[in-house]
Design an enzyme around this catalytic site. Structure first.
Site, short mmCIF file in Angstrom:
data_model
loop_
_atom_site.label_atom_id
_atom_site.label_comp_id
_atom_site.label_asym_id
_atom_site.label_seq_id
_atom_site.Cartn_x
_atom_site.Cartn_y
_atom_site.Cartn_z
N PHE A 137 0.86 -1.19 0.00
CA PHE A 137 0.00 0.00 0.00
C PHE A 137 0.90 1.23 0.00
O PHE A 137 1.77 1.37 0.84
CB PHE A 137 -0.92 0.03 1.23
CG PHE A 137 -1.88 1.18 1.18
CD1 PHE A 137 -3.06 1.10 0.44
CD2 PHE A 137 -1.60 2.37 1.83
CE1 PHE A 137 -3.93 2.18 0.35
CE2 PHE A 137 -2.47 3.46 1.74
CZ PHE A 137 -3.64 3.36 1.00
N ASP A 222 9.19 2.33 1.72
CA ASP A 222 8.06 3.07 2.26
C ASP A 222 7.97 2.76 3.76
O ASP A 222 7.55 1.66 4.15
CB ASP A 222 6.78 2.64 1.52
CG ASP A 222 5.55 3.37 2.00
OD1 ASP A 222 5.54 3.84 3.15
OD2 ASP A 222 4.57 3.46 1.23
N LYS A 262 2.86 9.86 8.85
CA LYS A 262 2.16 9.37 10.04
C LYS A 262 2.74 9.88 11.36
O LYS A 262 2.53 11.02 11.71
CB LYS A 262 2.09 7.84 9.99
CG LYS A 262 1.11 7.36 8.87
CD LYS A 262 0.75 5.92 9.03
CE LYS A 262 -0.17 5.40 7.94
NZ LYS A 262 -1.57 5.61 8.20
C1 LIG Z 1 2.82 2.12 3.90
C2 LIG Z 1 1.99 3.31 3.58
N1 LIG Z 1 2.37 4.14 2.60
C3 LIG Z 1 1.67 5.22 2.28
C4 LIG Z 1 0.50 5.55 2.92
C5 LIG Z 1 -0.26 6.75 2.53
O1 LIG Z 1 -0.14 7.72 3.50
P1 LIG Z 1 -1.19 8.94 3.56
O2 LIG Z 1 -2.51 8.33 3.88
O3 LIG Z 1 -0.65 9.84 4.62
O4 LIG Z 1 -1.17 9.56 2.21
C6 LIG Z 1 0.06 4.71 3.96
C7 LIG Z 1 -1.20 5.01 4.67
O5 LIG Z 1 -1.77 4.21 5.35
C8 LIG Z 1 0.81 3.57 4.29
O6 LIG Z 1 0.42 2.74 5.26
#
Ligand SMILES: Cc1ncc(COP(=O)(O)O)c(C=O)c1O
Length: 419
Positions: A137, A222, A262
């Site tokens: 994700f 990520d 986050k």
């Molecule tokens: C691993 C990961 N990357 C990217 C995102 C996207 O972050 P945002 O919702 O702040 O755009 C999330 C959100 O849950 C995530 O868990």
């Protein structure tokens, strides 16, 4: 008289785009690891707003940083220098490795920055393709959903932004075999979050590093959900590799780019990416920007959170209490195999998988993970579903031992009621 919850829900029904499947809860305030709904009912928050509120709710240090900085400067734009942004970048670099940071507002935006970094890196050779993992994700922007290895986020938004292909997670051979002349980077999560709490194997990380070096590709990680001390180390790969007998001779493992968001702002929205030194100047003046990135206000809050995490040894807390929680979840899996299949994760990024066909769930067509989450809410605990069968625990880094015990006792109650 209609109650507060119903009137709030009505406001949403009439005025808010219904893109979220929300739970039947309207929350009003919090304190530490607890949060209260509009009827005054208290919940133990083991989800921290999906791994965001790393110091819990209403932490006085965050309030103070917000108030003090807002009296000086909230925003100036990136036309100028401000001290908090420079200092925050230095804090991230110090804990990660030689490189530089770019500040954004969310995880998806941090990832967008890394996609642009990779495209810039490969541009003159015509390389642009980024490999990402199935079940990954990476956010909900157009490039984010193209990068995400789950069909459900793409459906209805085709055609996808070109340049992304998915490979099975933790499968090094598949990564090697997927590389085409156009491939410029591989992006993975250190611990897949939305995909169901699956950590990368140490040999996978080291193998990807070697592969990327060999093929002159960027290795991007990520760390939006799994980073920021959640696993017990600042970045999840630092925890995954800490005891690994496998090591790259004479060098330390580092990806070429890392996205963060986050917990970095503890609830104040912010994101960032770090680019390793050789690539840190690839995005030169005029190539990338965002109005709100790295405001003095966001950075002052983030600096204060680093201070609290360090002074209160919260990485150690996530590691130790996380180990205890995981042992307890494993105990539940052993005691109630008809309800809990297994437990996984690291530190305060934990998940447990529900068994298929739990009889009590047969009466509703809601996903098992959602039905379990509903029962936890009724018991006074907030947890987060992941996919169809997994329940995530992403508590604040300053969760207390008695709160962890309370959480496990409530989970056991719900599990027992389903056995
Ligand atoms: C691993 C990961 N990357 C990217 C995102 C996207 O972050 P945002 O919702 O702040 O755009 C999330 C959100 O849950 C995530 O868990």
């Amino acid at each position: 008289m209609r109650n507060d919850y119903e009137s709030i829900r009505d406001l949403f029904a009439k005025n808010v785009v219904p893109s979220y499947g929300r739970f039947d809860l309207a929350l009003s305030h919090g304190s530490g690891s607890y949060i209260f709904d509009v009827a005054g009912r208290r919940y133990l928050d083991l989800g921290s707003g999906i791994a965001v509120c790393c110091l819990g709710h209403a932490h006085p240090a965050i309030t103070e940083a917000l108030v003090e900085q807002s009296k000086k400067l909230i925003h100036v734009s990136n036309l100028y220098y401000t001290e908090p942004q420079g200092r925050l970048a230095a804090e991230i670099v110090k804990r990660t490795g030689a490189g530089k940071c770019f500040f954004a507002n969310s995880g998806a935006e941090a990832n967008e920055g890394l996609f642009k970094l990779a495209r810039k890196f490969g541009h003159d050779e015509g390389r642009f393709e980024i490999l990402t993992a199935t079940n990954s994700f990476h956010g909900r922007t157009m490039a984010g959903i193209a990068a995400t290895g789950q069909d459900k986020v793409k459906k209805g938004f085709e055609p996808m932004t070109p340049g992304f292909r998915h490979i099975p997670f933790n499968d090094l051979d598949a990564a090697r075999n997927a590389i085409s002349p156009a491939t410029v980077a591989i992006m993975i999560e250190g611990v897949q979050g939305e995909g169901g709490v699956t950590p990368a194997m140490p040999e996978y990380l080291l193998g990807l590093r070697q592969l990327c070096d060999e093929k002159k590709m960027l290795l991007l990680m990520d760390e939006v959900q799994c980073g920021y001390f959640r696993t017990g180390k600042f970045q999840s790969f630092q925890r995954i590799l800490e005891n690994s007998a496998l090591r790259i001779p004479n060098s330390e493992f580092l990806p070429d780019g890392i996205s963060m968001a986050k917990s970095l702002g503890g609830g104040f929205p912010m994101g960032a990416f770090w680019a390793r030194a050789p690539y840190a100047n690839l995005l030169g003046p005029g190539t990338h920007a965002t109005t709100f990135g790295g405001t003095p206000l966001a950075c002052a809050v983030a600096l204060k959170i680093f201070e609290v995490v360090e002074c209160e040894h919260l990485a150690e807390n996530a590691r130790k209490l996380g180990d205890w929680l995981k042992n307890e979840l494993e105990r539940l899996a052993k005691t109630y195999p008809g309800v809990v299949k297994n437990a996984r994760g690291l530190g305060f990024m934990l998940g447990f998988e529900l068994a298929e066909k739990i009889p009590a769930f047969a009466y509703s067509d809601k996903l098992a993970a959602v039905q379990f989450t509903n029962r936890m809410q009724a018991a006074g605990v907030l947890v987060i579903p992941a996919g169809t069968q997994v329940i995530r625990l992403l508590p604040p880094l300053n969760l207390k031992p008695q709160e962890a015990r309370e959480g496990i006792a409530m989970i056991e109650e719900v599990v027992k009621s389903l056995a």
